[in-house]
Enzyme design. Structure first.
Site, PDB file in Angstrom:
ATOM      1  N   GLY A  60       0.224  28.430 -14.179  1.00 45.73           N
ATOM      2  CA  GLY A  60       0.382  29.056 -15.212  1.00 45.73           C
ATOM      3  C   GLY A  60       1.865  29.885 -14.902  1.00 45.73           C
ATOM      4  CG  ASP A 115      -5.368  19.852 -15.816  1.00 46.39           C
ATOM      5  OD1 ASP A 115      -4.457  19.687 -15.920  1.00 46.39           O
ATOM      6  OD2 ASP A 115      -5.646  21.084 -15.006  1.00 46.39           O
ATOM      7  N   GLY A 167      -1.210  29.005 -21.887  1.00 48.14           N
ATOM      8  CA  GLY A 167      -0.381  29.326 -22.717  1.00 48.14           C
ATOM      9  C   GLY A 167       0.453  28.659 -23.219  1.00 48.14           C
ATOM     10  CD  GLU A 217      -4.855  19.686 -23.283  1.00 46.95           C
ATOM     11  OE1 GLU A 217      -4.707  18.555 -24.028  1.00 46.95           O
ATOM     12  OE2 GLU A 217      -4.215  20.103 -22.645  1.00 46.95           O
ATOM     13  CD  GLU A 249       6.062  29.756  -9.172  1.00 45.64           C
ATOM     14  OE1 GLU A 249       6.793  29.580  -8.272  1.00 45.64           O
ATOM     15  OE2 GLU A 249       4.679  29.119  -9.046  1.00 45.64           O
ATOM     16  CB  VAL A 301       1.037  24.638  -9.971  1.00 49.92           C
ATOM     17  CG1 VAL A 301      -0.426  24.298  -8.997  1.00 49.92           C
ATOM     18  CG2 VAL A 301       1.378  23.158  -9.597  1.00 49.92           C
ATOM     19  CE  LYS A 352      -2.658  22.457 -14.062  1.00 54.41           C
ATOM     20  NZ  LYS A 352      -3.772  22.863 -14.935  1.00 54.41           N
TER      21      LYS A 352
END
Ligand SMILES: NC(=O)c1ccc[n+]([C@@H]2O[C@H](COP(=O)([O-])OP(=O)(O)OC[C@H]3O[C@@H](n4cnc5c(N)ncnc54)[C@H](OP(=O)(O)O)[C@@H]3O)[C@@H](O)[C@H]2O)c1
Length: 414
Positions: free
Chosen positions: A122, A189, A290, A178, A117, A120, A193
């Protein structure tokens, strides 16, 4: 009085931003997890670069939680765990996108679960919703804002008029980007996803190499200013949709009308809209990254893996239903042109567009001394034809800079 059940041994691979938060969450939520699953979770071992031994942790664990990231050694560890009959929970999008086929086969053969889970969007429960709640819906399209860094950058550019570079530096200072944000800003990225979402939504294995992606590096404050005048907002959007009996998966910056469910998703938030005739559309949004947020999604997967009423793990694509991947699709476009301010310019641009079958919906023209800006919005047209027109327009003598096209999502929902 019945004897206490034996603890649930969880092997933790990786103890960084997410791994550290997960270990903490597992401790604080242990009683709650026990109430649901009947077993109290306990970390049986932690592997980092400087501590732990994988084989030893595997031997002492029932579930492996992989939070190392990247391809190797994560792939080798996950594969070994699945083949040894351990359920695996991971937040690793790259692993799933690039080696998903191999991992899903290993999980199926061993009769264990592979859950992801957190890989993708968060904490947004899109995997679970696609795999379970919407399993009965014939999905037509999935739109996603699945990269928080780019959504933050575009939000700030629109809000305060700062440049792309300034907004990105701000995102880095706030921890939304980042130190090396390349894969975020170039769309890779989000592409990984979307490949994972496409596999789930359409039962078709999709590799990263089948996803066409563009980033946001070329977006300027002018684009956002003109967009505001046209009543549009800008997002880095992922789309997976059925097109002419096939499947198109792509990532691109796109203008959305204010009524679109994703238009109001701002800052580092993620959101995914699933469209199907039966359900119209369902939109989910929330924090896309996060440590604590991602750890919460990982813990949710752990509970699902071991709870007695466990829902089925998301399945791999079923090759029998695999759709062909489609390259060229229809899109509406915005086009920004810097041109010399002289008679006949608009007519020549319109002629080339017309020759390629591109129909103009609206035009804004602004004089800037000897030069002018033309900002146009086009009706939907095959992308290959529109880009061919841009190529020809770029060669006209009065065009001062390369044409800047951006796609427009026309649909509005009420
Ligand atoms: N951070 C987020 O907000 C977020 C959001 C969604 C998904 N994810 C995913 O979650 C996963 C973990 O991300 P993260 O941000 O927590 O990464 P991170 O902070 O860099 O932590 C990585 C951890 O893995 C360990 N590690 C690295 N290479 C290793 C190796 N060869 N052998 C053993 N351990 C190794 C590191 O060990 P050391 O401690 O020794 O360096 C560290 O503990 C990734 O797949 C990422 O894509 C992260």
């Amino acid at each position: 009085m019945s004897a206490p059940s034996r603890p649930l041994a969880v092997g933790l691979l990786g103890h960084g931003t997410v791994g550290g938060a997960f270990a903490e969450l597992l401790t604080t939520r242990a009683t709650h997890v026990e109430a649901i699953c009947g077993r109290c979770p306990e970390i049986s071992g932690v592997l980092t670069r400087s501590q732990g031994d994988f084989d030893d942790i595997l031997a002492r664990s029932e579930v492996i939680v992989e939070l190392i990231g990247g391809l190797e050694p994560a792939r080798a560890y996950v594969l070994a765990a699945l083949r040894a009959g351990r359920h695996v929970v991971t937040a690793n999008k790259r692993l799933l996108c690039e080696t998903g086929d191999e991992l899903f086969v290993a999980a199926r053969q061993a009769g264990v679960q592979l859950r992801f889970e957190a890989a993708v969007a968060g904490v947004v429960p899109v995997i679970r919703v696609l795999a379970e709640s919407l399993a009965g819906a014939d999905v037509e399209r999935v739109h996603g804002i699945v990269n928080g860094t780019t959504n933050y950058v575009l939000t700030e550019m629109a809000r305060s008029g700062v440049t792309y570079g300034e907004a990105l530096a701000q995102a880095q200072r706030l921890g939304y980007a980042e130190a090396d944000p390349s894969d975020d800003v170039n769309g890779r990225d989000a592409a990984a996803k979307m490949a994972i979402l496409a596999r789930l939504a359409f039962g078709t294995p999709v590799g990263l190499d089948s996803v066409r992606y563009e980033g946001i590096e070329h977006i300027t404050p002018d684009d956002l200013e003109y967009a505001r005048e046209l009543g549009l907002g800008l997002k880095l959007l992922g789309t997976a949709e059925r097109v002419d009996g096939g499947l198109s998966v792509r990532v691109y910056p796109a203008f959305l009308y204010a009524g679109h469910p994703l238009a109001s998703v701002t800052g580092p938030f993620n959101a995914v809209t699933v469209e199907s005739e039966a359900i119209t559309e369902v939109t989910m949004s929330g924090p896309g990254a996060g440590g604590p947020q991602t750890a919460s999604a990982v813990l949710g997967d752990l509970v699902s893996v071991v709870s007695p009423s466990a829902s089925p793990a998301p399945a791999a694509g079923r090759p029998a239903e695999a759709l062909q991947l489609v390259g060229d699709v229809e899109s509406a476009f915005y086009l920004h042109l810097e041109v010399a301010d002289e008679p006949g310019v608009l007519a020549q641009v319109a002629e080339i567009l017309g020759m390629q079958g591109v129909s103009i919906k609206s035009v804004v023209q602004k004089g800037l001394g000897d030069e002018a800006r033309l900002v146009m919005v086009m009706h939907p047209v095959l992308e290959s034809r529109f880009f061919a027109a841009c190529e020809l327009i770029g060669r006209l003598g009065f065009v001062r800079a390369a044409p800047r096209p951006i796609r427009v999502i026309e649909e509005e929902f009420v």
